[in-house]
Design a protein around this motif. Structure first.
Motif, short mmCIF file in Angstrom:
data_model
loop_
_atom_site.label_atom_id
_atom_site.label_comp_id
_atom_site.label_asym_id
_atom_site.label_seq_id
_atom_site.Cartn_x
_atom_site.Cartn_y
_atom_site.Cartn_z
N MET A 55 0.84 -1.20 0.00
CA MET A 55 0.00 0.00 0.00
C MET A 55 0.87 1.24 0.00
SD MET A 55 -1.16 0.53 3.95
CE MET A 55 -1.34 2.26 3.64
N GLY A 56 0.38 2.27 -0.65
CA GLY A 56 1.08 3.54 -0.66
C GLY A 56 0.53 4.46 0.42
N ALA A 57 1.40 5.31 0.95
CA ALA A 57 0.99 6.27 1.96
C ALA A 57 1.86 7.52 1.86
CB ALA A 57 1.11 5.67 3.36
N ARG A 58 1.29 8.64 2.24
CA ARG A 58 2.06 9.89 2.29
C ARG A 58 2.83 9.88 3.61
NH1 ARG A 58 0.96 14.20 -0.88
NH2 ARG A 58 -1.09 13.33 -1.35
N GLU A 59 4.16 9.99 3.54
CA GLU A 59 4.99 9.86 4.74
C GLU A 59 6.09 10.90 4.76
OE1 GLU A 59 4.68 5.04 5.27
OE2 GLU A 59 6.14 5.82 3.85
N SER A 60 6.56 11.20 5.97
CA SER A 60 7.73 12.06 6.16
C SER A 60 8.43 11.61 7.44
CB SER A 60 7.33 13.53 6.24
OG SER A 60 6.44 13.72 7.31
N LEU A 61 9.67 12.01 7.57
CA LEU A 61 10.42 11.66 8.77
C LEU A 61 9.84 12.39 9.98
CD1 LEU A 61 14.08 11.82 7.41
CD2 LEU A 61 12.76 9.77 7.98
N ARG A 115 4.32 6.72 -1.07
CA ARG A 115 5.48 5.88 -0.76
C ARG A 115 5.02 4.45 -0.44
NH1 ARG A 115 10.14 8.94 0.61
NH2 ARG A 115 9.74 11.19 0.38
N TYR A 116 5.74 3.48 -0.99
CA TYR A 116 5.37 2.08 -0.84
C TYR A 116 6.39 1.28 -0.01
CZ TYR A 116 2.35 3.08 -4.82
OH TYR A 116 1.41 3.62 -5.65
N GLY A 117 7.58 1.77 0.11
CA GLY A 117 8.68 0.96 0.63
C GLY A 117 8.77 0.86 2.14
N PHE A 118 9.72 0.03 2.55
CA PHE A 118 10.06 -0.16 3.96
C PHE A 118 11.25 0.71 4.34
CE2 PHE A 118 8.39 -4.24 2.37
CZ PHE A 118 7.24 -4.30 3.12
N VAL A 119 11.86 1.34 3.33
CA VAL A 119 12.99 2.23 3.54
C VAL A 119 12.63 3.59 2.95
CG1 VAL A 119 15.43 2.67 3.03
CG2 VAL A 119 14.65 0.32 3.44
#
Length: 154
Positions: A55-61, A115-119
């Motif tokens: 799944m994709g998600a909007r992410e930031s640190l 974003r889809y990844g684990f990194v």
């Protein structure tokens, strides 16, 4: 701008009001995933191999310089559990499970907002920033799940 393919998909997709969806309208349906595995198994009587699930998600640190993506962990936990049920309870012959890209990369529409990844890759759609790679919380969870062959999903 939508493409003719997107127009066709949107015209024929029936949304399920009982399912949670991502920001982009992609429904999360682990039960449906198991149903599809069973249907394919019954119809073709061939082994299956799950490719590009995620799944994709909007992410930031965050302030701790990480991404706490519990929603991604929950998504994969639910899908892996339903896959295990399909294999162990329903007799589906499944050879494996591969997620979408393990690292954040631009999507087919050239955006990294989804974003889809684990990194996590430290960049935006417009700026490359320092391109630092930061393992997300899901990175450690999926490593544990895969190392245990799906036995440890906590």
């Amino acid at each position: 701008m939508t493409t003719p393919f997107n127009d066709i998909v949107e015209k024929h997709v029936v949304k399920n009001p009982h399912l949670e969806a991502t920001e982009w309208g992609w429904e999360k349906d682990a039960i449906g995933f198991r149903w599809v595995m069973n249907t394919l198994s019954e119809r073709y009587d061939l082994p299956c191999f799950v490719l590009e699930n995620g799944m994709g998600a909007r992410e930031s640190l965050n302030e701790n310089d990480t991404v706490d993506d519990d929603y991604r962990i929950e998504y994969h936990r639910n899908h892996i559990q339903k896959m295990k049920n399909a294999i162990l309870e329903d007799g589906v012959d499944c050879l494996g499970y591969i997620t979408w890209g393990p690292i954040d990369i631009p999507s087919s529409s050239c955006q990294i907002a989804k974003r889809y990844g684990f990194v996590y890759v430290n960049r935006t759609d417009k700026e490359l920033l320092d391109l630092r790679r930061v393992p997300k919380k899901s990175f450690y969870w999926i490593a544990k799940a895969f190392k245990s062959n799906g036995e440890d999903l906590d």
